[in-house]
Enzyme design. Structure first.
Site, mmCIF file in Angstrom:
data_model
loop_
_atom_site.group_PDB
_atom_site.id
_atom_site.type_symbol
_atom_site.label_atom_id
_atom_site.label_comp_id
_atom_site.label_asym_id
_atom_site.label_seq_id
_atom_site.Cartn_x
_atom_site.Cartn_y
_atom_site.Cartn_z
ATOM 1 N N CYS A 193 89.268 12.587 87.860
ATOM 2 C CA CYS A 193 89.560 11.151 87.993
ATOM 3 C C CYS A 193 88.555 10.251 87.274
ATOM 4 O O CYS A 193 88.904 9.567 86.313
ATOM 5 C CB CYS A 193 89.599 10.775 89.465
ATOM 6 S SG CYS A 193 90.888 11.634 90.362
HETATM 7 N N1 LIG Z 1 92.132 16.127 92.448
HETATM 8 C C1 LIG Z 1 91.793 15.008 93.038
HETATM 9 O O1 LIG Z 1 90.843 14.974 93.809
HETATM 10 C C2 LIG Z 1 92.580 13.728 92.808
HETATM 11 C C3 LIG Z 1 92.247 12.606 93.576
HETATM 12 C C4 LIG Z 1 92.975 11.428 93.405
HETATM 13 C C5 LIG Z 1 94.002 11.385 92.462
HETATM 14 N N2 LIG Z 1 94.309 12.483 91.717
HETATM 15 C C6 LIG Z 1 95.423 12.376 90.773
HETATM 16 O O2 LIG Z 1 96.514 13.139 91.275
HETATM 17 C C7 LIG Z 1 97.258 13.716 90.199
HETATM 18 C C8 LIG Z 1 97.372 15.224 90.394
HETATM 19 O O3 LIG Z 1 96.069 15.786 90.329
HETATM 20 P P1 LIG Z 1 95.702 17.203 90.955
HETATM 21 O O4 LIG Z 1 94.221 17.241 91.027
HETATM 22 O O5 LIG Z 1 96.480 17.486 92.187
HETATM 23 O O6 LIG Z 1 96.241 18.175 89.801
HETATM 24 P P2 LIG Z 1 96.352 19.776 89.868
HETATM 25 O O7 LIG Z 1 96.197 20.248 88.477
HETATM 26 O O8 LIG Z 1 95.477 20.324 90.946
HETATM 27 O O9 LIG Z 1 97.856 20.021 90.335
HETATM 28 C C9 LIG Z 1 98.954 19.601 89.596
HETATM 29 C C10 LIG Z 1 100.072 20.629 89.752
HETATM 30 O O10 LIG Z 1 101.212 20.084 89.086
HETATM 31 C C11 LIG Z 1 101.909 21.138 88.466
HETATM 32 N N3 LIG Z 1 102.797 20.566 87.445
HETATM 33 C C12 LIG Z 1 102.484 20.097 86.226
HETATM 34 N N4 LIG Z 1 103.587 19.611 85.612
HETATM 35 C C13 LIG Z 1 104.611 19.787 86.471
HETATM 36 C C14 LIG Z 1 106.008 19.499 86.404
HETATM 37 N N5 LIG Z 1 106.544 18.930 85.340
HETATM 38 N N6 LIG Z 1 106.767 19.819 87.466
HETATM 39 C C15 LIG Z 1 106.225 20.412 88.557
HETATM 40 N N7 LIG Z 1 104.906 20.713 88.684
HETATM 41 C C16 LIG Z 1 104.113 20.398 87.647
HETATM 42 C C17 LIG Z 1 100.824 22.050 87.939
HETATM 43 O O11 LIG Z 1 101.294 23.348 87.717
HETATM 44 C C18 LIG Z 1 99.793 21.970 89.096
HETATM 45 O O12 LIG Z 1 99.979 23.001 90.041
HETATM 46 C C19 LIG Z 1 96.536 13.287 88.929
HETATM 47 O O13 LIG Z 1 97.127 12.121 88.432
HETATM 48 C C20 LIG Z 1 95.137 12.955 89.417
HETATM 49 O O14 LIG Z 1 94.499 12.009 88.599
HETATM 50 C C21 LIG Z 1 93.614 13.659 91.866
#
Ligand SMILES: NC(=O)c1ccc[n+]([C@@H]2O[C@H](COP(=O)([O-])OP(=O)(O)OC[C@H]3O[C@@H](n4cnc5c(N)ncnc54)[C@H](O)[C@@H]3O)[C@@H](O)[C@H]2O)c1
Length: 438
Positions: free
Chosen positions: A272
Site C-alpha cells: 500500500c
Molecule cells: N494487504 C494489505 O494489507 C492491504 C491493506 C489495505 C488495502 N489493500 C488493497 O487490497 C487489494 C488487494 O490486496 P491483497 O493484499 O489482498 O492482494 P493479494 O495479492 O494478497 O490477493 C489478491 C488475490 O486476488 C487474486 N486475483 C487477481 N486477479 C484476479 C481476478 N481477476 N479474479 C479473481 N482473483 C484474482 C490473486 O490470485 C490473489 O489471490 C489491493 O488493492 C491492495 O492495495 C491491501
C-alpha cells in the site's frame, strides 16, 4: 457530510461473493461467515482455491484451523469458476492494484474482474470495489464495464466503493472492528452496501460518493507515506548531529495532543504505502497539478536502503573491513514485523544493493522460508537457520525487520557487529558497543 453509523450485527443467509482471496479477501470472508452470511470466494489462482477448500490458509494471520472451520461450516467455499459470479447477492472485489514499470496505475486485475462480472451480472446484485485506487476508478472504469452487461446502475444493479483498511499483524484491530468507509454510485447503491457490510463490520461510515471513499483511502496512505519520509529524513540529519532519532520521537510522543509518532526504517514496504500515493500522482496529472509532497516523500523513502548500505559500509570501515567480500546476515525479509508479506519490502532492495557492492548476503526470516519472484526482485534465496555459531560467522548482522520472535539480547551477544535499522535493540543492555543504528 459523512455520518457515522453503528449497525446491528444480524445474521443473514445472504450469499456474499469475494473476488481475490488474499490478505484482504480472506479476513473479510472470515468476518462475513462469523456474521452469519455464506461466502463464495473467487480466485484465478487454482492452487490457492484448492488449498483453501482443503482448509489450508495461504496467509499467516488466518491460521489453517480457522480456514478449516470456515470450509467445514459449509458457510465458505472457494472457486475459480467465474460463471458462478451470478450466484452471490453481493460481489466484493479485493484484487491487487499494483503499479506498472513506469509507476503508473495497473488496473489489469480490476478490469479482468469487471469483465468476468459483467458477463454474469444479474438484476439486484450489488458490486463493491475494495481495492485501493485513485478517485474516479469506480465511476470511470468499473461502472462502464459493468453496464456493458446491458444492465443499468441504480435501476438494475448497485455499485459502491469501500476501501479495505486491513492491517495484517495488528493485534488491536481486526477486520470487523475497523470502521468501514462506504460511498455509493447513488443513494440505493449506498443503502444496499450499508446493509450488506452490516452483517460483518461493526461500524460503518457512509460518505457522499464513491470518489470521497476512494480519496479517503489515498489520503490515509499518503499521510503515512509523507510522515514516514519526514522521520526518515530527520533520522539522517540527527544521526550526523549525533542525536538518536528514536529518542527524539519517544520524547515528542509524550505530548498528549497534536503529535502522532511515525518511525523511521530501512525504507518503505508493503502493497500500500509505497504504491498508492502514486495512483493519486498519476490522476493529478490529468488535472494539471503536481503532487509535490508525494514525489518528495517517494524520493526520500526510496533512498533509505542506500543510506543503510552507507552506514553498514562505514561501520565495517571502522573495523578495517570493506563491504566487498564481507559476510552479511539480513534479519527479517517481511516489510513489517510479525507478518509473512515481502511485497515491496526494503529488505529485498538492501540485499540487491549489498550484493552489488560485492558483499556475500544471506537472510533469516522465521515467516519466509524462501524468496519468490517479486515485482522488481528475484533473489532465489532460502532463510538460514539461526544459531549462536552462525551469527558469530557474519561480519555484520543487519536488522531489517523487527520481528517480535527474535531474541535481540542473544543476537547482539553472538554477533560481531549489528546494524539496527528499526531500533529493535533498544532494550539490549550488554554489548551495546557492537550496535550501529542506521
Ligand atoms: N494487504 C494489505 O494489507 C492491504 C491493506 C489495505 C488495502 N489493500 C488493497 O487490497 C487489494 C488487494 O490486496 P491483497 O493484499 O489482498 O492482494 P493479494 O495479492 O494478497 O490477493 C489478491 C488475490 O486476488 C487474486 N486475483 C487477481 N486477479 C484476479 C481476478 N481477476 N479474479 C479473481 N482473483 C484474482 C490473486 O490470485 C490473489 O489471490 C489491493 O488493492 C491492495 O492495495 C491491501
Amino acid at each position: 457530510m459523512a455520518r457515522r453509523k453503528k449497525m446491528d450485527r444480524k445474521g443473514s443467509d445472504r450469499l456474499v461473493g469475494i473476488v481475490g482471496l488474499g490478505y484482504v479477501g480472506l479476513p473479510l470472508a472470515r468476518e462475513f461467515c462469523k456474521g452469519g452470511a455464506r461466502v463464495l470466494g473467487f480466485d484465478i489462482n487454482a492452487d490457492t482455491v484448492t488449498a483453501i477448500n482443503k482448509g489450508i490458509s495461504p496467509i499467516k494471520h488466518i491460521p489453517n484451523k480457522t480456514m478449516a472451520e470456515m470450509v467445514h461450516s459449509a458457510r465458505f467455499h472457494a472457486t475459480d469458476d467465474m460463471s458462478q459470479l451470478s450466484k452471490p447477492d453481493a460481489i466484493l472485489i479485493c484484487v491487487p492494484t499494483p503499479l506498472t514499470r513506469n509507476r503508473e496505475p495497473d488496473l489489469k486485475y480490476v478490469e479482468s474482474t469487471c469483465r468476468a462480472i459483467s458477463q454474469h451480472l444479474r438484476k439486484g446484485q450489488l458490486v463493491v470495489l475494495e481495492s485501493t485506487t485513485y478517485p474516479g476508478t469506480t465511476r470511470e472504469v468499473v461502472l462502464p464495464m459493468l453496464e456493458q452487461s446491458g444492465l443499468k446502475v441504480e435501476r438494475d444493479f448497485f455499485l459502491a466503493y469501500s476501501p479495505e483498511r486491513e492491517d495484517p499483524g495488528n493485534r488491536e484491530f481486526r477486520t470487523a472492528t475497523i470502521p468501514k468507509v462506504i460511498g455509493g454510485c447513488g443513494r440505493q447503491s449506498l443503502a444496499k452496501a450499508l446493509e450488506v457490510y452490516g452483517y460483518a463490520i461493526e461500524t460503518l461510515v457512509p460518505v457522499d460518493s464513491c470518489e470521497v471513499a476512494e480519496a479517503s483511502k489515498i489520503l490515509e496512505n499518503t499521510y503515512r507515506c509523507i510522515n514516514i519520509a519526514l522521520v526518515n529524513e530527520l533520522k539522517m540529519l540527527f544521526d550526523r548531529m549525533g542525536i538518536d532519532v528514536w529518542e527524539v520521537i519517544r520524547a515528542a510522543s509524550t505530548k498528549p495532543f497534536g503529535f502522532t509518532p511515525f518511525y523511521p526504517g530501512p525504507g518503505l514496504g508493503g502493497h500500500c504505502i509505497p504504491i498508492d500515493p502514486f495512483y493519486l500522482t498519476w490522476k493529478a496529472r490529468q488535472y494539471g497539478l503536481p503532487t509535490r509532497f508525494i514525489e518528495l516523500a517517494g524520493q526520500i523513502n526510496t533512498r533509505m536502503p542506500e543510506y543503510v548500505v552507507h552506514r553498514t559500509a562505514d561501520a565495517l570501515n571502522q573495523k578495517e573491513k570493506s563491504l566487498k567480500e564481507s559476510k552479511i546476515l539480513v534479519l527479517g525479509l517481511a516489510y513489517k514485523p510479525d507478518i509473512d508479506d515481502v511485497r515491496e519490502s526494503p529488505s529485498l532492495e538492501l540485499i540487491e544493493l549489498l550484493r552489488a557492492k560485492g558483499a556475500n548476503v544471506e537472510y533469516n526470516d522465521p515467516y519466509i522460508p524462501q524468496t519468490h519472484k517479486q515485482r522488481q526482485h528475484d533473489l532465489r534465496m532460502k532463510s538460514k537457520k539461526l544459531s549462536s555459531t552462525m551469527l558469530a560467522g557474519y561480519d555484520v548482522v543487519l536488522i531489517a525487520t523487527n520481528h517480535s520472535d527474535y531474541d535481540y539480547d542473544w543476537i547482539v551477544k553472538h554477533a560481531r557487529l549489528v546494524v539496527d535499522t528499526r531500533n529493535a535493540t533498544a532494550n539490549v543492555r550488554a554489548g551495546r558497543s557492537k550496535i550501529v543504528k542506521a
